[in-house]
Design an enzyme around this catalytic site. Structure first.
Site, mmCIF file in Angstrom:
data_model
loop_
_atom_site.group_PDB
_atom_site.id
_atom_site.type_symbol
_atom_site.label_atom_id
_atom_site.label_comp_id
_atom_site.label_asym_id
_atom_site.label_seq_id
_atom_site.Cartn_x
_atom_site.Cartn_y
_atom_site.Cartn_z
ATOM 1 N N GLU A 51 -27.297 18.722 0.842
ATOM 2 C CA GLU A 51 -26.578 19.963 1.137
ATOM 3 C C GLU A 51 -27.385 21.193 0.735
ATOM 4 O O GLU A 51 -27.358 22.215 1.426
ATOM 5 C CB GLU A 51 -25.215 19.959 0.431
ATOM 6 N N TYR A 134 -19.434 26.755 -0.678
ATOM 7 C CA TYR A 134 -19.648 25.766 0.383
ATOM 8 C C TYR A 134 -20.238 24.474 -0.174
ATOM 9 O O TYR A 134 -19.734 23.376 0.110
ATOM 10 C CB TYR A 134 -20.569 26.299 1.489
ATOM 11 N N ASP A 152 -19.445 25.706 6.693
ATOM 12 C CA ASP A 152 -20.771 26.262 6.919
ATOM 13 C C ASP A 152 -20.774 26.995 8.260
ATOM 14 O O ASP A 152 -19.721 27.185 8.886
ATOM 15 C CB ASP A 152 -21.840 25.171 6.865
#
Length: 381
Positions: A51, A134, A152
């Site tokens: 990520e 996020y 996102d």
């Protein structure tokens, strides 16, 4: 803005069958999902690294970096023991180098304070370097299957079109709406698959400029498509200013070696190595800028021997043209003073691969290593 104005921009979700949307999307994902290395185990450390790497970077670029990273740093303990130089060298070419430094710092925190494990609670995740809302949501939902939204840019685009959101995605009201809409769509016990499905749909089908609406499993639910405005959602915000720069950089040759220096921690590209140089001032030629920058940065007088290469690259809002030169001492060899760096050294061409450079400088290196003139200039230095 009045309540009535706000209502015109924030859609009413009452008329949407959220359960049907989730079921349709999950059915599609079951057959369309890509085989990505971090999806094979959902190890929390793997998910965290993926990520962070995926922030502002396309999937196809991330996969080989992820595999190399895991080969070198298979767990948090091995990463925590690494040097910043080693991390930056492995990250080189992926851009936004602060992400690599943040992962290194986060590994140290997790090993020292959390037993070498990635936690599943949001508050602790948000205390880690480089982890924002996020990333925390993605780790909680993808690694631990907890009902946390992960919004996102791909998810913003899907939900803005699905609901016909009439606000730029960066608007605070839009961010809140999109986050709560994503949260409300998560089916019980399916957060992992659902959040990944939303991201996958945005990456493969609900594309920014040319959405593939006929292929979309949510086409029948999409309000923007029904109105013929899918390509106009999400609304664009104000354009970002683009700054164009011309720079000069010098490959100082001495005794068969080239001089490189390491950038300061509070500078652009902190911790990366470079060839001395800088931005051309008004009225300067690249050669004049080169001589001035060497005097300012390392207190050396140099003279250009020949142009090496001109490269163009971008970072954030800057568009850079860099003129690189082979150069030699003009006032006799002296020790560099390093006014703009924390370290400096002369290295052989073969040793350049050991150091992490910004993209523009790495492109210069790639060119000069294949340039037959380099061997000639080094022999004369």
């Amino acid at each position: 803005m009045s309540r009535a104005d706000n209502a015109r921009h924030v859609p009413d979700m009452a008329g949407m069958d959220q359960r049907a949307v989730a079921e349709r999307l999950l059915d599609w994902f079951a057959s369309a999902r890509r085989d990505l290395p971090w999806r094979r185990t959902y190890d929390p450390y793997h998910v965290l690294v993926s990520e962070v790497m995926l922030q502002q970077t396309q999937m196809e670029r991330v996969v080989p970096y992820f595999l190399r990273w895991m080969d070198r740093f298979p767990d948090l303990e091995s990463l925590a023991r690494a040097s910043e130089d080693e991390v930056l060298r492995l990250w080189e070419g992926l851009g936004y180098y602060s992400r690599g430094r943040s992962l290194l710092a986060a590994a140290g925190v997790l090993v020292r304070e959390h037993g070498g494990a990635v936690p599943d609670d949001r508050e602790t995740l948000l205390t880690l370097p480089g982890v924002g809302p996020y990333t925390a949501g993605a780790v909680r939902s993808v690694a631990f299957n907890l009902p946390e939204p992960a919004v996102d840019a791909n998810v913003e685009r899907v939900l803005a079109r699905l609901t016909n959101l009439e606000l730029p995605a960066r608007d605070p009201r839009a961010k809140e709406f999109l986050r709560e809409t994503a949260r409300g769509l998560i089916p019980e016990g399916r957060a992992r698959d659902f959040n990944q499905a939303l991201m996958e749909l945005g990456a493969l089908v609900c594309l920014p400029r040319t959405p593939r609406c006929p292929e979309c499993p949510l086409a029948g639910f999409c309000v923007a498509r029904s109105l013929g405005v899918a390509e106009l959602r999400p609304l664009a915000g104000p354009p970002k200013e683009v700054v164009r720069l011309r720079m000069a950089s010098g490959l100082l040759l001495r005794d068969g070696r080239l001089y490189i220096q390491k950038r300061r921690p509070n500078d652009v590209w902190p911790g990366l190595w470079e060839f001395p140089g800088g931005v051309l001032e008004e009225g300067e030629s690249p050669e004049q800028a080169l001589a001035r920058e060497f005097r300012e940065e390392v207190e050396l007088d140099v003279r250009p021997l020949a142009p090496a290469v001109e490269v163009r690259y971008s970072y954030t809002r800057y568009r850079v043209t860099m003129h690189a030169f082979y150069c030699a001492d003009a006032g006799g060899p002296a020790a560099p003073r390093m006014n703009e760096a924390v370290d400096g050294r002369f290295v052989t061409p073969g040793e350049l691969s050991r150091y992490a450079f910004p993209a523009g400088h790495r492109r210069v290196i790639s060119f000069v290593l294949d340039d037959p003139r380099l061997k000639e200039f080094l022999a004369r230095s």
